[in-house]
Design an enzyme around this catalytic site. Structure first.
Site, PDB file in Angstrom:
ATOM      1  N   CYS A 103       0.832  -1.210   0.000  1.00 23.78           N
ATOM      2  CA  CYS A 103       0.000   0.000   0.000  1.00 23.78           C
ATOM      3  C   CYS A 103       0.871   1.268   0.000  1.00 23.78           C
ATOM      4  O   CYS A 103       0.690   2.153  -0.850  1.00 23.78           O
ATOM      5  CB  CYS A 103      -0.940  -0.017   1.199  1.00 23.78           C
TER       6      CYS A 103
HETATM    7  N1  LIG Z   1      -4.695  -4.086   5.098  1.00 24.51           N
HETATM    8  C1  LIG Z   1      -4.153  -3.403   4.093  1.00 24.51           C
HETATM    9  O1  LIG Z   1      -4.335  -2.156   3.966  1.00 24.51           O
HETATM   10  C2  LIG Z   1      -3.286  -4.085   3.081  1.00 24.51           C
HETATM   11  C3  LIG Z   1      -2.760  -3.325   2.027  1.00 24.51           C
HETATM   12  C4  LIG Z   1      -1.951  -3.938   1.069  1.00 24.51           C
HETATM   13  C5  LIG Z   1      -1.656  -5.280   1.188  1.00 24.51           C
HETATM   14  N2  LIG Z   1      -2.160  -5.994   2.241  1.00 24.51           N
HETATM   15  C6  LIG Z   1      -1.774  -7.407   2.329  1.00 24.51           C
HETATM   16  O2  LIG Z   1      -2.929  -8.212   2.075  1.00 24.51           O
HETATM   17  C7  LIG Z   1      -2.848  -9.402   2.866  1.00 24.51           C
HETATM   18  C8  LIG Z   1      -4.106  -9.467   3.735  1.00 24.51           C
HETATM   19  O3  LIG Z   1      -4.117  -8.307   4.570  1.00 24.51           O
HETATM   20  P1  LIG Z   1      -5.327  -7.992   5.558  1.00 24.51           P
HETATM   21  O4  LIG Z   1      -5.069  -6.649   6.103  1.00 24.51           O
HETATM   22  O5  LIG Z   1      -6.620  -8.309   4.923  1.00 24.51           O
HETATM   23  O6  LIG Z   1      -5.043  -9.086   6.708  1.00 24.51           O
HETATM   24  P2  LIG Z   1      -6.060  -9.664   7.789  1.00 24.51           P
HETATM   25  O7  LIG Z   1      -7.153  -8.697   8.018  1.00 24.51           O
HETATM   26  O8  LIG Z   1      -5.222 -10.091   8.930  1.00 24.51           O
HETATM   27  O9  LIG Z   1      -6.668 -10.975   7.062  1.00 24.51           O
HETATM   28  C9  LIG Z   1      -5.880 -12.097   6.784  1.00 24.51           C
HETATM   29  C10 LIG Z   1      -6.732 -13.182   6.132  1.00 24.51           C
HETATM   30  O10 LIG Z   1      -5.913 -14.306   5.820  1.00 24.51           O
HETATM   31  C11 LIG Z   1      -6.413 -15.498   6.475  1.00 24.51           C
HETATM   32  N3  LIG Z   1      -5.220 -16.242   6.884  1.00 24.51           N
HETATM   33  C12 LIG Z   1      -4.302 -15.901   7.833  1.00 24.51           C
HETATM   34  N4  LIG Z   1      -3.289 -16.789   7.865  1.00 24.51           N
HETATM   35  C13 LIG Z   1      -3.578 -17.722   6.909  1.00 24.51           C
HETATM   36  C14 LIG Z   1      -2.922 -18.903   6.459  1.00 24.51           C
HETATM   37  N5  LIG Z   1      -1.756 -19.301   7.009  1.00 24.51           N
HETATM   38  N6  LIG Z   1      -3.500 -19.623   5.476  1.00 24.51           N
HETATM   39  C15 LIG Z   1      -4.687 -19.246   4.931  1.00 24.51           C
HETATM   40  N7  LIG Z   1      -5.361 -18.132   5.314  1.00 24.51           N
HETATM   41  C16 LIG Z   1      -4.804 -17.379   6.289  1.00 24.51           C
HETATM   42  C17 LIG Z   1      -7.273 -14.977   7.619  1.00 24.51           C
HETATM   43  O11 LIG Z   1      -8.352 -15.837   7.949  1.00 24.51           O
HETATM   44  P3  LIG Z   1      -8.171 -17.191   8.804  1.00 24.51           P
HETATM   45  O12 LIG Z   1      -7.074 -16.909   9.800  1.00 24.51           O
HETATM   46  O13 LIG Z   1      -9.519 -17.446   9.411  1.00 24.51           O
HETATM   47  O14 LIG Z   1      -7.807 -18.248   7.795  1.00 24.51           O
HETATM   48  C18 LIG Z   1      -7.856 -13.702   7.008  1.00 24.51           C
HETATM   49  O15 LIG Z   1      -8.964 -14.032   6.182  1.00 24.51           O
HETATM   50  C19 LIG Z   1      -1.550  -9.301   3.684  1.00 24.51           C
HETATM   51  O16 LIG Z   1      -0.507  -9.984   3.031  1.00 24.51           O
HETATM   52  C20 LIG Z   1      -1.278  -7.808   3.706  1.00 24.51           C
HETATM   53  O17 LIG Z   1       0.081  -7.487   3.875  1.00 24.51           O
HETATM   54  C21 LIG Z   1      -2.979  -5.438   3.179  1.00 24.51           C
END
Ligand SMILES: NC(=O)c1ccc[n+]([C@@H]2O[C@H](COP(=O)([O-])OP(=O)(O)OC[C@H]3O[C@@H](n4cnc5c(N)ncnc54)[C@H](OP(=O)(O)O)[C@@H]3O)[C@@H](O)[C@H]2O)c1
Length: 328
Positions: A143
């Site tokens: 981001c």
């Molecule tokens: N938040 C942002 O603004 C943003 C911006 C750019 C990029 N990102 C990237 O996008 C990704 C997701 O970010 P987020 O903010 O949405 O994170 P989040 O809110 O923590 O969500 C993570 C998701 O992944 C699942 N998960 C976690 N560990 C897992 C595993 N080992 N295997 C399968 N599923 C798993 C979780 O559900 P369960 O644990 O129930 O499986 C949940 O659905 C990350 O890599 C982050 O760096 C985020």
């Protein structure tokens, strides 16, 4: 096209679902969560109640049926899904950091071994779309690097130093609560964090280099009490001074064909919920200040991921992404 979202219960997954509901060319067939498998998607994403009747599931990658999969999981989790999905003929857009950097730099910056590395295109369409139009896999950028790079890109090759100062909303940290994101620590407060060592700096340097710049690059992020959005102030120190009119013309030409980059005063609320990046630029000769605003979950994550899906699937890049921002 049938779409699977791996990690659909998180913030990025939730925004993918929200945006894909307005996409005319796709349908969601699988939304994964390990913890919430069997529960309605609307149990954690009440914003889609009545719009999506689906339960979370937790299939093995080798059992997954879809045309495109989004990996909205933390870094190191994506590398366990990428190749199994690709080997089943499923196109993949990865929102994690696992394929954004060369292996050695990834391992140094993230302090973990990469267990399934391959080289992937870095998906800022405005800068690199021609190199990955027909790709099977796209690494969606971080981001901060998205907003910062778009702010500085037009002047990258004129600069000897670029300093990014970013303010981010709290959803950038994902939905897992921590002391840092605890309301009393965030509300009515502003903090700098990882002043000189944020992981996204490596992507920012990589992007300047990819634009033919040898500029030194620095980055300090700040956490501000908003849910969504990143405002980045890029201080671009030039080899030779450029006047206001010249700089504005450089930006106008650089982005004239780009629907998602708008040259106007950047404010977070105007891009909230959208895939837009708003930029304004001001020159004082040897220093140009370029300020950009994006939604960290929009152009910084899920919006750009859908733009990338549109690109690699041959759809109009704008499909599903033409909603206006939520101002006020
Ligand atoms: N938040 C942002 O603004 C943003 C911006 C750019 C990029 N990102 C990237 O996008 C990704 C997701 O970010 P987020 O903010 O949405 O994170 P989040 O809110 O923590 O969500 C993570 C998701 O992944 C699942 N998960 C976690 N560990 C897992 C595993 N080992 N295997 C399968 N599923 C798993 C979780 O559900 P369960 O644990 O129930 O499986 C949940 O659905 C990350 O890599 C982050 O760096 C985020």
């Amino acid at each position: 096209m049938d779409i699977a979202i791996i990690g659909a219960s998180g913030y990025a997954g939730g925004d993918l679902i929200r945006l894909l509901l307005a996409h005319q060319r796709v349908r969601l067939v699988c939304a994964t969560s390990r913890k919430l498998a069997g529960n309605a998607v609307s149990s954690i994403h009440p914003q889609v109640k009545g719009l999506l009747d689906m339960e979370f599931s937790n299939p093995k990658p080798e059992d997954l049926e879809a045309d495109v999969a989004f990996l909205a999981v933390p870094h190191t989790a994506a590398m366990t899904y990428a190749r199994p999905l690709l080997s089943r003929g499923i196109k993949v857009v990865d929102l994690s950091a696992d394929y954004r950097l060369p292996r050695d730099i990834f391992e140094k910056v993230y302090g973990v071994a990469h267990t399934d590395y391959f080289k992937a295109p870095y998906g800022i369409p405005e800068l690199h779309r021609d190199s990955y139009r027909n790709a099977e896999f796209v690494s969606n950028p971080g981001c901060f690097p998205t907003g910062a790079t778009l702010a500085a890109a037009p002047l990258a090759r004129y600069a000897h130093t670029v300093i990014y100062d970013s303010k981010t909303g709290v959803s950038g940290a994902g939905d897992n609560p921590s002391a840092t994101t605890h309301y009393p620590n965030v509300g009515d407060n502003v903090n700098a964090y990882k002043w000189t060592s944020h992981r996204h700096l490596a992507e920012m340097k990589q992007e300047l280099a990819s634009l033919g710049s040898s500029a030194k690059c620095y980055f300090t992020p700040h956490l501000v009490p908003v849910n969504r959005g990143i405002l980045t102030t890029a201080h671009i120190l030039l080899d030779k001074p450029l006047g206001q009119e010249e700089v504005e013309e450089i930006y106008r030409k650089f982005y004239e064909k780009e629907f998602f980059v708008r040259l106007q005063n950047p404010v977070l609320a105007a891009v909230r919920g959208t895939n837009f990046c708003d930029i304004r630029v001001e020159s004082e000769g040897e220093r140009v200040v370029a300020v950009s605003a994006i939604d960290n979950l929009g152009k910084g994550a899920s919006g750009q991921a859908i733009q990338n899906m549109n690109l690699i699937c041959g759809f109009d890049e704008r499909e599903g992404l033409t909603g206006a921002g939520l101002l006020p």
